[in-house]
Design a protein around this motif. Structure first.
Motif, PDB file in Angstrom:
ATOM      1  N   UNK A   1       4.620 140.715   9.932  1.00  0.00           N
ATOM      2  CA  UNK A   1       3.787 141.033   8.611  1.00  0.00           C
ATOM      3  C   UNK A   1       4.278 139.944   7.652  1.00  0.00           C
ATOM      4  N   UNK A   2       3.043 139.264   7.145  1.00  0.00           N
ATOM      5  CA  UNK A   2       3.235 138.172   6.195  1.00  0.00           C
ATOM      6  C   UNK A   2       2.659 138.553   4.804  1.00  0.00           C
ATOM      7  N   UNK A   3       3.438 139.153   3.759  1.00  0.00           N
ATOM      8  CA  UNK A   3       2.762 139.358   2.495  1.00  0.00           C
ATOM      9  C   UNK A   3       2.619 138.130   1.982  1.00  0.00           C
ATOM     10  N   UNK A   4       1.348 137.875   1.163  1.00  0.00           N
ATOM     11  CA  UNK A   4       0.941 136.661   0.687  1.00  0.00           C
ATOM     12  C   UNK A   4       0.415 136.742  -0.561  1.00  0.00           C
ATOM     13  N   UNK A   5       0.711 136.184  -1.672  1.00  0.00           N
ATOM     14  CA  UNK A   5       0.177 136.136  -2.928  1.00  0.00           C
ATOM     15  C   UNK A   5      -0.010 134.436  -3.314  1.00  0.00           C
ATOM     16  N   UNK A   6      -1.376 134.107  -3.284  1.00  0.00           N
ATOM     17  CA  UNK A   6      -1.598 132.767  -3.741  1.00  0.00           C
ATOM     18  C   UNK A   6      -0.955 131.798  -2.759  1.00  0.00           C
TER      19      UNK A   6
ATOM     20  N   UNK B   1      -2.159 139.961  -0.823  1.00  0.00           N
ATOM     21  CA  UNK B   1      -1.651 140.809  -1.994  1.00  0.00           C
ATOM     22  C   UNK B   1      -2.836 140.528  -3.333  1.00  0.00           C
ATOM     23  N   UNK B   2      -3.846 140.501  -3.171  1.00  0.00           N
ATOM     24  CA  UNK B   2      -4.675 140.144  -4.623  1.00  0.00           C
ATOM     25  C   UNK B   2      -4.722 138.889  -4.877  1.00  0.00           C
ATOM     26  N   UNK B   3      -4.551 137.758  -4.025  1.00  0.00           N
ATOM     27  CA  UNK B   3      -4.294 136.731  -4.330  1.00  0.00           C
ATOM     28  C   UNK B   3      -5.670 136.103  -5.029  1.00  0.00           C
ATOM     29  N   UNK B   4      -5.391 135.119  -6.103  1.00  0.00           N
ATOM     30  CA  UNK B   4      -6.503 134.649  -6.891  1.00  0.00           C
ATOM     31  C   UNK B   4      -6.916 133.153  -6.463  1.00  0.00           C
TER      32      UNK B   4
ATOM     33  N   UNK C   1      -6.683 134.313   1.390  1.00  0.00           N
ATOM     34  CA  UNK C   1      -7.319 135.375   2.600  1.00  0.00           C
ATOM     35  C   UNK C   1      -8.285 134.302   3.540  1.00  0.00           C
ATOM     36  N   UNK C   2      -9.260 133.420   2.850  1.00  0.00           N
ATOM     37  CA  UNK C   2     -10.001 132.471   3.758  1.00  0.00           C
ATOM     38  C   UNK C   2      -9.468 131.736   4.705  1.00  0.00           C
ATOM     39  N   UNK C   3      -8.347 130.912   4.148  1.00  0.00           N
ATOM     40  CA  UNK C   3      -7.524 130.170   4.926  1.00  0.00           C
ATOM     41  C   UNK C   3      -6.657 130.595   5.966  1.00  0.00           C
TER      42      UNK C   3
ATOM     43  N   UNK D   1      -6.797 142.474   2.895  1.00  0.00           N
ATOM     44  CA  UNK D   1      -6.988 142.090   1.415  1.00  0.00           C
ATOM     45  C   UNK D   1      -6.836 143.322   0.515  1.00  0.00           C
ATOM     46  N   UNK D   2      -5.769 143.090  -0.252  1.00  0.00           N
ATOM     47  CA  UNK D   2      -5.674 144.227  -1.383  1.00  0.00           C
ATOM     48  C   UNK D   2      -6.503 143.727  -2.479  1.00  0.00           C
ATOM     49  N   UNK D   3      -7.274 144.860  -3.054  1.00  0.00           N
ATOM     50  CA  UNK D   3      -8.280 144.562  -4.401  1.00  0.00           C
ATOM     51  C   UNK D   3      -7.212 143.916  -5.569  1.00  0.00           C
ATOM     52  N   UNK D   4      -6.021 144.586  -5.589  1.00  0.00           N
ATOM     53  CA  UNK D   4      -5.124 144.071  -6.734  1.00  0.00           C
ATOM     54  C   UNK D   4      -3.858 143.605  -6.324  1.00  0.00           C
TER      55      UNK D   4
END
Length: 236
Positions: free
Chosen positions: A6-11, A37-40, A44-46, A57-60
């Protein structure tokens, strides 16, 4: 064993592909899920472009706790024997995955934590971070009567029983220390094994000296509340 990473990822668009590829190279038999985790950015694409990981993908942005609980729910739903948390910034070396997994397969622990400090390694942390780690080592000694050298480490593996616990409840903010107390109070075996960790591949830590103080106060209160909750469960 059927193992999920499990890899949690934000930006983390700059590092996520390298992390996935490193896991694939060192442990080709495992499955990978990235919790975006709602990355801006394009995390997700990468991750999807690697074609080596499932991406949720979490919406927020819900934080590390919510992202990890999503991962554990996925692990439970898909009947994994073991779930392993790894950071998306490249600090956790997949060469040590089997160190964590071996202890679980032998029944030596229900949750294994990769520690930077059991043995002396090349890893170096800031003074504020090291102070926080030493504080939590002391706090956990009081709370659990056991010594954990690296209680803030996010490199950890959990067996089926722990997956079930975390799929139903996972602390929502700075969860690493609190989860150790939770599992220990529920009667699960939590152990450490020595690992080498690297510096972040990209970006910088969000933990400043001021945030470290806030972190220590908040986690201390959370540990106290966890002790109260688990006493109620065990007595009930």
């Amino acid at each position: 064993m059927k193992v999920l990473i499990i890899i949690p990822a934000y930006n983390e668009e700059a590092s996520i592909a390298n992390v996935i590829q490193a896991i694939r190279t060192k442990a080709p038999e495992v499955d990978i899920v990235v919790i975006n985790d709602g990355s801006k950015d394009n995390t997700a694409a990468v991750a999807k472009a690697t074609k080596q990981a499932h991406v949720i993908t979490l919406p927020l942005n819900v934080g590390i706790g919510g992202a990890m609980q999503t991962g554990y729910m996925y692990a439970k739903k898909h009947d994994y024997d073991v779930a392993v948390q790894m950071d998306a910034d490249g600090q956790h070396d997949p060469a040590y995955l089997h160190e964590l997994l071996d202890a679980l397969s032998k029944g030596e622990a229900d949750c294994m934590i990769g520690s930077r400090f059991i043995q002396k390694t090349a890893y170096r942390s800031s003074i504020s971070r090291r102070t926080g780690i030493l504080f939590f080592t002391w706090l956990l000694k009081l709370a659990t009567k056991e010594r954990f050298t690296d209680p803030t480490s996010g490199f950890r593996a959990a067996n089926r029983k722990v997956i079930d616990v975390f799929a139903n409840y996972y602390p929502d903010d700075y969860p690493e220390v609190e989860t150790i107390v939770l599992l220990q109070r529920l009667g699960y075996k939590v152990k450490e094994t020595s690992v080498l960790m690297h510096s972040r591949e990209t970006g910088a830590s969000s933990i400043t000296p001021l945030k470290s103080i806030y972190y220590m106060i908040k986690v201390s209160l959370a540990v106290f509340m966890t002790l109260l909750r688990t006493v109620g469960r065990t007595n009930g």
